[in-house]
Structures are given as C-alpha cells and as structure tokens.
Design an enzyme around this catalytic site. Structure first.
Site, PDB file in Angstrom:
ATOM      1  CB  CYS A 121      -1.054  -0.091   1.224  1.00 43.57           C
ATOM      2  SG  CYS A 121      -1.903  -1.583   1.169  1.00 43.57           S
ATOM      3  CG  HIS A 263      -3.163   3.347   2.497  1.00 44.46           C
ATOM      4  ND1 HIS A 263      -3.606   2.814   1.395  1.00 44.46           N
ATOM      5  CD2 HIS A 263      -3.319   1.753   3.490  1.00 44.46           C
ATOM      6  CE1 HIS A 263      -4.007   1.512   1.185  1.00 44.46           C
ATOM      7  NE2 HIS A 263      -3.698   0.984   2.619  1.00 44.46           N
ATOM      8  CG  ASN A 293      -6.784  -1.232   1.388  1.00 45.72           C
ATOM      9  OD1 ASN A 293      -5.918  -0.942   0.691  1.00 45.72           O
ATOM     10  ND2 ASN A 293      -6.100  -1.906   2.684  1.00 45.72           N
TER      11      ASN A 293
HETATM   12  N1  ACO Z   1     -17.982  -9.177  10.139  1.00 44.05           N
HETATM   13  C1  ACO Z   1     -18.530  -9.353  11.468  1.00 44.05           C
HETATM   14  N2  ACO Z   1     -17.551  -9.636  12.477  1.00 44.05           N
HETATM   15  C2  ACO Z   1     -16.510  -9.724  12.239  1.00 44.05           C
HETATM   16  C3  ACO Z   1     -15.854  -9.611  10.845  1.00 44.05           C
HETATM   17  C4  ACO Z   1     -17.008  -9.255   9.665  1.00 44.05           C
HETATM   18  N3  ACO Z   1     -16.264  -8.965   8.577  1.00 44.05           N
HETATM   19  N4  ACO Z   1     -14.499  -9.763  11.138  1.00 44.05           N
HETATM   20  C5  ACO Z   1     -14.391  -9.852  12.257  1.00 44.05           C
HETATM   21  N5  ACO Z   1     -15.350  -9.928  12.913  1.00 44.05           N
HETATM   22  C6  ACO Z   1     -15.399 -10.310  14.483  1.00 44.05           C
HETATM   23  C7  ACO Z   1     -14.325 -10.970  15.236  1.00 44.05           C
HETATM   24  O1  ACO Z   1     -14.270 -12.336  14.822  1.00 44.05           O
HETATM   25  C8  ACO Z   1     -14.365 -10.603  16.376  1.00 44.05           C
HETATM   26  O2  ACO Z   1     -15.217 -11.346  16.795  1.00 44.05           O
HETATM   27  P1  ACO Z   1     -14.968 -11.926  18.746  1.00 44.05           P
HETATM   28  O3  ACO Z   1     -15.014 -10.784  19.312  1.00 44.05           O
HETATM   29  O4  ACO Z   1     -16.236 -12.665  18.794  1.00 44.05           O
HETATM   30  O5  ACO Z   1     -13.780 -12.672  18.413  1.00 44.05           O
HETATM   31  C9  ACO Z   1     -15.038  -9.208  16.498  1.00 44.05           C
HETATM   32  O6  ACO Z   1     -15.645  -8.865  15.100  1.00 44.05           O
HETATM   33  C10 ACO Z   1     -14.054  -7.880  16.600  1.00 44.05           C
HETATM   34  O7  ACO Z   1     -12.594  -8.282  15.633  1.00 44.05           O
HETATM   35  P2  ACO Z   1     -11.474  -7.470  15.787  1.00 44.05           P
HETATM   36  O8  ACO Z   1     -10.524  -8.054  14.722  1.00 44.05           O
HETATM   37  O9  ACO Z   1     -11.209  -6.880  17.121  1.00 44.05           O
HETATM   38  O10 ACO Z   1     -12.281  -6.063  14.805  1.00 44.05           O
HETATM   39  P3  ACO Z   1     -11.286  -4.657  14.693  1.00 44.05           P
HETATM   40  O11 ACO Z   1     -12.158  -3.571  15.261  1.00 44.05           O
HETATM   41  O12 ACO Z   1     -10.209  -4.749  14.723  1.00 44.05           O
HETATM   42  O13 ACO Z   1     -11.779  -4.533  12.985  1.00 44.05           O
HETATM   43  C11 ACO Z   1     -10.384  -4.814  11.192  1.00 44.05           C
HETATM   44  C12 ACO Z   1     -11.231  -5.510  12.318  1.00 44.05           C
HETATM   45  C13 ACO Z   1     -11.719  -3.983  10.271  1.00 44.05           C
HETATM   46  C14 ACO Z   1      -9.853  -5.885  10.210  1.00 44.05           C
HETATM   47  C15 ACO Z   1      -9.358  -3.794  11.700  1.00 44.05           C
HETATM   48  O14 ACO Z   1      -8.553  -4.288  12.544  1.00 44.05           O
HETATM   49  C16 ACO Z   1      -8.502  -3.234  10.521  1.00 44.05           C
HETATM   50  O15 ACO Z   1      -9.011  -2.510   9.746  1.00 44.05           O
HETATM   51  N6  ACO Z   1      -7.314  -3.552  10.568  1.00 44.05           N
HETATM   52  C17 ACO Z   1      -6.198  -3.010   9.604  1.00 44.05           C
HETATM   53  C18 ACO Z   1      -6.494  -3.865   8.501  1.00 44.05           C
HETATM   54  C19 ACO Z   1      -5.562  -3.190   7.093  1.00 44.05           C
HETATM   55  O16 ACO Z   1      -5.582  -2.330   6.875  1.00 44.05           O
HETATM   56  N7  ACO Z   1      -5.226  -4.225   6.533  1.00 44.05           N
HETATM   57  C20 ACO Z   1      -4.237  -4.010   5.186  1.00 44.05           C
HETATM   58  C21 ACO Z   1      -2.970  -3.396   5.779  1.00 44.05           C
HETATM   59  S1  ACO Z   1      -1.696  -3.351   4.611  1.00 44.05           S
HETATM   60  C22 ACO Z   1      -2.254  -2.641   3.336  1.00 44.05           C
HETATM   61  O17 ACO Z   1      -3.010  -1.811   3.104  1.00 44.05           O
HETATM   62  C23 ACO Z   1      -2.026  -3.473   2.050  1.00 44.05           C
END
Ligand code: ACO
Length: 336
Positions: A121, A263, A293
């Site tokens: 990214c 980004h 993204n």
């Molecule tokens: N729908 C519903 N529930 C979900 C989903 C979904 N799509 N995905 C995860 N959950 C659940 C999890 O299982 C978890 O359940 P639990 O509490 O029962 O265990 C709960 O939601 C919370 O999960 P978290 O991982 O804590 O959620 P978070 O608030 O961290 O959001 C996310 C997840 C959106 C992936 C976030 O962490 C994020 O955006 N991280 C950065 C990701 C990123 O930018 N990636 C690319 C980076 S590098 C690049 O850009 C190339």
C-alpha cells in the site's frame, strides 16, 4: 534555479492526475450473502460500503492504462513525451514481464525505462519518490507514476476479516519539472520499512519460497493473510510519524497544510492519524466508502478525486501518506 531544491538541479511537480475504478460494485449487502458479516459491522469498523471488482479479462495494466490516459490528458502531454514509467502494484498482470512494460505497450510510449515497484500500500509513495529523484537530477523530464491493483484475485471470499476490505482500482500522476518561479513543487519525501514485522500481512504462496502446488491450493495459501488488529496499531503509528516527520523537515505546522491524502485502509485508522497530527478531518481526503482498500491505488485515486472535484487547488500544501505490508510507510509533502 529554485531555492528549495535540496542541492539538486531541478524541482519536480505534479503535472496531471487520473484514476479509474472498475464498473462492478461489490456491496456490503452482497458480502452478507457470501460470509458471516453485516453492513452495520463493516461500516462501523471500516467506513466501507462497497468496493469495485475488475471484470473477467480486465487486468491491472488495463486499470492502469485508463488512469494513465487521464493523467496524461490533464498534464497536456502525450505518451510519447514520457521518459519513464513506474507502476506500483502487488497484483501484477503476471510475475514476468513486469506490468509497467505491458502498460508501456498499451500506451504506445517510446523505448523508455518501465519498472514495477512492490511496496504494497506504500507502493505509490515509494514509486513517486523514485520519479522525484529522476526529475530533480535532470535525468528525466516527464515520468508516469501509477498505483494499480486487481486485489480481488488474492482475497479469500471465505475469510470475513479480509474480504470486506479490499477492492480494485488504479490512480496515476505525471510528475514533471517545476519552472524556476513555480509555486508548485514536491518539497520532501520520507520513506521507511520495518521488516521485523513483515509477518503481519502476507501473501504466502506464488513466490520462490512457496511455489504453487496442489497442497498450496488445498490450504488456500494463494490468498492474503492478515493480523488486522496488529496492523491497525502500526498503521496509525507509522502514518502519523510520517506526517510529523514531513512537517518537521520543512519547518511547517499542521495549520499550514490544506489537505492530507492518506492511504485508505480503514476510516478509523484515518481518523486516528488525523487526531495524532492535530489535523481536522475536514482537511483529510476520504474516499474509502465506495472503493475500500485498493492498496497502491488508494493515494493516487483519492488525490485525483480531490483535484477533479476542486477540493485540492494549485498552491495548496498537501501531505500524501501511506503504510502497507512490509511494513512499509512514508509521506510526501508537496505544494500542488
Ligand atoms: N463481520 C462481522 N464480524 C467480524 C468480521 C466481519 N467481517 N470480521 C471480524 N469480525 C469479528 C471478529 O471475529 C471478532 O469477534 P469476537 O469478538 O467474537 O472474537 C470481532 O468482530 C472483533 O474483531 P476485531 O479483529 O477486534 O475487529 P477490529 O475492530 O480490529 O476490526 C479490522 C477488524 C477491520 C480488520 C481492523 O482491525 C482493521 O482495519 N485493521 C487493519 C487492516 C488493514 O488495514 N489491512 C491492510 C493493511 S496493509 C495494506 O493496506 C496493504
């Protein structure tokens, strides 16, 4: 000769921007039918409502071509005037030849250097910095820098944590020489990488470490694997640090910045970066809602959209900032 040229002969500036999003939309409601998720969760956690998917037979080079044509047109130059093509991508048409050469052919550009840059990214910011150096030294005059991705091919639509995030798009700029008294110029570029935490976001298979095999496909290692929560923390830290580094380097304050183009990975990441840097969200370009993204494409697409709808104006100070797998990160401070 301009004053702020950091010892180089010339300064560079953005001559034109362009972007392209494939037609097909994949909405949160569409995803509800595929994985255990829901629109409210996705919107609240990411700010994303839909993302685009390239059509069958529509490749990264095709998306790049559409964005590049717009950027060339706005720069008022032709493909024949280009001296170099740099294409940032982690989803090339194929591993070899590079997609920049495919783009060169599709554009009808001359016999010029054409190379891909792989920094996930942050790829566009890395590619932009290479172009900036070639312009500053006077080696080349007009350089096409593209960020283009067809990410949906690398996403597992059974993995609800990743499939909600990624989409396909391309954005482009033409970087060229700034005139002596030009208000527009690239002021500084700051780049980083931390390979110690490279396991946070990976595409395990397809390289020399893990070539494709039936076993790879059975274990679904051809798709991206992500430690989302960990990435979130590093994303905020690295992008906020990059913005602050850019301001300090140029002896500027956040008040002197008209726009930050970050980004577009997650709206909450963008909001946290803005808060860390004391930049109000009104000065942040956010385009994540309808595209998700798109890795190396998010910064040039967001930049182009803000240029074309008049948010970004000539003479304004802008920070571009990104982070990505690697973990790579960086920023560009420029007067548009
Ligand atoms: N729908 C519903 N529930 C979900 C989903 C979904 N799509 N995905 C995860 N959950 C659940 C999890 O299982 C978890 O359940 P639990 O509490 O029962 O265990 C709960 O939601 C919370 O999960 P978290 O991982 O804590 O959620 P978070 O608030 O961290 O959001 C996310 C997840 C959106 C992936 C976030 O962490 C994020 O955006 N991280 C950065 C990701 C990123 O930018 N990636 C690319 C980076 S590098 C690049 O850009 C190339």
């Amino acid at each position: 000769m301009k004053k702020k040229n950091n010892g180089f002969i010339y300064c560079s500036k953005i001559l034109g921007t362009g972007s392209y999003l494939p037609e097909k939309k994949l909405t949160n409601v569409d995803l509800e039918r595929i994985v255990d998720t829901n629109d409210q969760w996705i919107v609240e956690r990411t700010g994303i409502r839909s993302r685009r998917m390239a059509a069958p037979g529509e490749y990264t080079s095709d998306l790049a071509l559409a964005a590049a044509k717009q950027a060339l047109s706005q720069a008022q130059i032709s493909a024949q005037d280009l001296d170099m093509i740099i294409l940032a991508t982690v989803s090339p048409d194929q591993v070899m030849p590079n997609t920049a050469c495919v783009l060169q052919k599709k554009l009808g550009a001359r016999d010029i250097m054409a190379v891909d840059v792989s920094a996930a990214c942050t790829g566009f910011v890395y590619a932009f910095s290479i172009a900036d150096q070639f312009v500053r030294t006077g080696v080349y005059k007009n350089i096409l820098v593209v960020g283009a991705e067809v990410l949906h091919q690398y996403v597992n639509y059974k993995d609800r944590e990743t499939c909600i995030l990624f989409g396909d798009a391309a954005g482009a700029v033409v970087l060229g020489r700034a005139d002596e008294n030009d208000a527009s110029e690239v002021m500084s570029v700051h780049l980083h990488a931390d390979g110690e935490i490279s396991d946070l976001f990976v595409l395990p298979a397809g390289g020399s470490a893990l070539p494709f095999s039936q076993e790879v496909l059975d274990q679904e290692l051809q798709y991206v694997k992500m430690k989302g929560r960990e990435i979130f923390k590093h994303a905020v830290r690295t992008m906020a640090n990059s913005c602050e580094e850019a301001l300090q380097h140029n002896n500027m304050t956040a008040e002197q910045i008209s726009w930050v183009v970050p980004h577009q990975a997650n709206l909450r990441i963008i909001e946290a970066v803005a808060k860390h840097c004391s930049i109000p969200m009104e000065k942040v370009v956010v385009e994540i809602e309808e595209m998700g993204n798109t890795s190396a494409a998010t910064v040039p697409v967001a930049l182009d959209k803000a240029v074309r709808d008049g948010r970004i104006q000539r003479g304004q100070n802008i920070i571009l900032t990104a982070f990505g797998a690697g973990i790579t990160s960086g920023s560009v401070l420029l007067t548009y």
